[in-house]
Motif scaffolding. Structure first.
Motif, PDB file in Angstrom:
ATOM      1  N   PRO A 106      13.195   6.615   7.627  1.00  0.00           N
ATOM      2  CA  PRO A 106      12.444   6.610   8.897  1.00  0.00           C
ATOM      3  C   PRO A 106      11.515   7.823   8.977  1.00  0.00           C
ATOM      4  O   PRO A 106      11.913   8.951   8.696  1.00  0.00           O
ATOM      5  CB  PRO A 106      13.555   6.694   9.953  1.00  0.00           C
ATOM      6  N   GLY A 107      10.270   7.570   9.339  1.00  0.00           N
ATOM      7  CA  GLY A 107       9.326   8.668   9.520  1.00  0.00           C
ATOM      8  C   GLY A 107       8.788   9.272   8.244  1.00  0.00           C
ATOM      9  O   GLY A 107       8.085  10.293   8.300  1.00  0.00           O
ATOM     10  N   GLN A 108       9.095   8.676   7.102  1.00  0.00           N
ATOM     11  CA  GLN A 108       8.610   9.225   5.838  1.00  0.00           C
ATOM     12  C   GLN A 108       7.087   9.131   5.773  1.00  0.00           C
ATOM     13  O   GLN A 108       6.501   8.112   6.130  1.00  0.00           O
ATOM     14  CB  GLN A 108       9.224   8.464   4.667  1.00  0.00           C
ATOM     15  N   ALA A 109       6.453  10.205   5.324  1.00  0.00           N
ATOM     16  CA  ALA A 109       4.994  10.250   5.249  1.00  0.00           C
ATOM     17  C   ALA A 109       4.475   9.243   4.231  1.00  0.00           C
ATOM     18  O   ALA A 109       5.107   9.008   3.190  1.00  0.00           O
ATOM     19  CB  ALA A 109       4.541  11.658   4.870  1.00  0.00           C
ATOM     20  N   ASN A 110       3.317   8.667   4.522  1.00  0.00           N
ATOM     21  CA  ASN A 110       2.731   7.666   3.630  1.00  0.00           C
ATOM     22  C   ASN A 110       2.404   8.252   2.255  1.00  0.00           C
ATOM     23  O   ASN A 110       2.526   7.571   1.240  1.00  0.00           O
ATOM     24  CB  ASN A 110       1.470   7.078   4.269  1.00  0.00           C
ATOM     25  N   TYR A 111       1.974   9.524   2.219  1.00  0.00           N
ATOM     26  CA  TYR A 111       1.630  10.095   0.917  1.00  0.00           C
ATOM     27  C   TYR A 111       2.869  10.239   0.041  1.00  0.00           C
ATOM     28  O   TYR A 111       2.793  10.089  -1.178  1.00  0.00           O
ATOM     29  CB  TYR A 111       0.922  11.435   1.081  1.00  0.00           C
ATOM     30  N   ALA A 112       4.031  10.490   0.660  1.00  0.00           N
ATOM     31  CA  ALA A 112       5.267  10.584  -0.108  1.00  0.00           C
ATOM     32  C   ALA A 112       5.662   9.222  -0.658  1.00  0.00           C
ATOM     33  O   ALA A 112       6.110   9.097  -1.806  1.00  0.00           O
ATOM     34  CB  ALA A 112       6.381  11.160   0.755  1.00  0.00           C
ATOM     35  N   LYS A 113       5.481   8.191   0.158  1.00  0.00           N
ATOM     36  CA  LYS A 113       5.782   6.837  -0.296  1.00  0.00           C
ATOM     37  C   LYS A 113       4.856   6.440  -1.445  1.00  0.00           C
ATOM     38  O   LYS A 113       5.293   5.835  -2.435  1.00  0.00           O
ATOM     39  CB  LYS A 113       5.638   5.848   0.857  1.00  0.00           C
ATOM     40  N   ALA A 114       3.580   6.800  -1.314  1.00  0.00           N
ATOM     41  CA  ALA A 114       2.628   6.466  -2.367  1.00  0.00           C
ATOM     42  C   ALA A 114       2.974   7.211  -3.661  1.00  0.00           C
ATOM     43  O   ALA A 114       2.903   6.648  -4.759  1.00  0.00           O
ATOM     44  CB  ALA A 114       1.213   6.817  -1.922  1.00  0.00           C
ATOM     45  N   ALA A 115       3.367   8.478  -3.522  1.00  0.00           N
ATOM     46  CA  ALA A 115       3.674   9.290  -4.702  1.00  0.00           C
ATOM     47  C   ALA A 115       4.882   8.754  -5.450  1.00  0.00           C
ATOM     48  O   ALA A 115       4.860   8.629  -6.681  1.00  0.00           O
ATOM     49  CB  ALA A 115       3.910  10.739  -4.288  1.00  0.00           C
ATOM     50  N   VAL A 116       5.945   8.419  -4.724  1.00  0.00           N
ATOM     51  CA  VAL A 116       7.132   7.922  -5.403  1.00  0.00           C
ATOM     52  C   VAL A 116       6.877   6.545  -6.004  1.00  0.00           C
ATOM     53  O   VAL A 116       7.446   6.186  -7.043  1.00  0.00           O
ATOM     54  CB  VAL A 116       8.345   7.901  -4.444  1.00  0.00           C
ATOM     55  N   GLY A 117       5.961   5.785  -5.365  1.00  0.00           N
ATOM     56  CA  GLY A 117       5.587   4.501  -5.934  1.00  0.00           C
ATOM     57  C   GLY A 117       4.839   4.670  -7.250  1.00  0.00           C
ATOM     58  O   GLY A 117       5.073   3.931  -8.214  1.00  0.00           O
ATOM     59  N   GLU A 118       3.927   5.640  -7.310  1.00  0.00           N
ATOM     60  CA  GLU A 118       3.198   5.912  -8.545  1.00  0.00           C
ATOM     61  C   GLU A 118       4.145   6.368  -9.653  1.00  0.00           C
ATOM     62  O   GLU A 118       4.003   5.971 -10.820  1.00  0.00           O
ATOM     63  CB  GLU A 118       2.138   6.978  -8.291  1.00  0.00           C
TER      64      GLU A 118
END
Length: 345
Positions: A106-118
């Motif tokens: 919950p509340g995780q920043a979008n850039y963190a989600k994008a980074a872990v996805g990459e």
């Protein structure tokens, strides 16, 4: 590119800034593999420690607590990080767990989600395919870990390569790839030493111009050792590091004193003791190890510093071993010196 910890998680910090770069490993300096048959051709069981990439090194022997004060002080810096192997199953579980937890937090920043996805894409469907599951018996993933006792050391960030694939028995290609010697150095850092309290006669209170005898109890000040072991990703190595006391340096805490010997350094005797225990009838003799204070400490006390030098050696998997830099450990104790020209003992 650096790695950071969040709890026990290992996250690629460079990804968070958009710098998606896989560092190419350099040339390793150690012979590989560390010993014949120690790596490779190992069936993966599928067991894992999902979501974590912490060091698998275990320690046994005279191991100090994480905040223990009696650590040997070396003249070098113990390793702050190194690379260890992980099986395909373990590494996959780690990445997938990190990805799921980050995306669903919950509340995780979008850039963190994008980074872990990459990061996940590199190993799932990018540079590598499905974590190299089809090659699970042919190699392992190598990952950076930090020495748990050196997390505050800036050098713990130096193992900054993204996880990389190494075929069985191939050199990982990084200077910090774990070897028996690296385990020996980590074990050195983990050794618990006895408190350096010198036995004195007279004890605690002495007289001006009276020789004070000093010695160490050989039953307490004997060699100690720690064994560091690593069994992970087809690698099974260990190393035992041993510390042996070889000398005692006495610093009286004032310039108005004489030491025996004059250097203040008492070396080990043939029976592994240091100094000589005082016995009745020796009051007129010069101690082989001791101090003579030339003035009173008044209402206070002199701070006698006693420092033991420890000789360090190691032996490990594959008939490896040798010396490591000597280390020291010292403490101070208060000595009161009273005015008197002679005393019956």
């Amino acid at each position: 590119m650096h790695a950071v910890t969040s709890g026990s998680r290992y996250i690629v910090a460079g990804l968070l800034s958009g710098a998606l770069v896989l560092t190419v490993p350099g040339t390793a300096s150690a012979t590989w593999p560390p010993s014949e048959g120690s790596q490779g051709n190992t069936k993966q069981s599928g067991s894992s420690n999902a979501g974590t990439l912490i060091s698998r090194v275990t320690y046994s022997g005279s191991v100090r607590s994480s905040n223990g004060s009696t650590a040997v002080q070396p003249v070098w810096t113990p390793p702050a990080c190194w690379y260890e192997p992980r099986s395909v199953a373990e590494f996959k579980d780690y990445v997938e767990t990190m990805y799921t937890d980050t995306i669903n937090a919950p509340g995780q920043a979008n850039y963190a989600k994008a980074a872990v996805g990459e990061f996940r894409d590199i190993y799932k469907d990018g540079k590598y395919k499905n974590y190299n599951e089809d090659e699970a018996d042919d190699g392992n993933w190598w990952v950076a870990v930090q020495n748990p006792d050196r997390l505050d050391d800036p050098a713990s960030w130096e193992c900054s390569d993204l996880p990389f694939w190494v075929a069985n028995n191939d050199d990982p290609g990084v200077p910090q790839a774990v070897t028996p010697k690296i385990l020996a150095e980590a074990a050195y850092d983990a050794i618990q030493l006895p408190d350096t309290k010198v036995t004195l006669a007279p004890a605690d209170i002495t007289k001006v111009n009276l020789a004070t005898w000093a010695w160490l109890d050989k039953a307490e000040f004997k060699e100690v050792s720690v064994t560091a072991s690593l069994k992970a990703g087809g690698l099974n190595i260990q190393a035992t590091t041993t510390a042996k006391p070889i000398s005692l340096k006495l610093e009286p805490g004032t310039g108005d004193a004489e030491t025996y010997p004059s250097s203040g350094v008492c070396t080990m005797n043939s029976d592994d003791s240091i100094g000589e225990q005082y016995a009745k009838g020796k009051s007129d003799q010069t101690p082989p190890c001791g101090i003579k204070y030339l003035r009173s400490s008044g209402d206070g006390a002199f701070h006698l510093k006693a420092t033991i030098t420890w000789q360090i050696s190691w032996s490990g998997t594959g008939d490896t071993g040798g010396p490591l830099p000597a280390g020291t450990f010292g403490t101070t104790q208060d000595i009161r010196v009273q005015e008197a020209q002679a005393v019956n003992r």
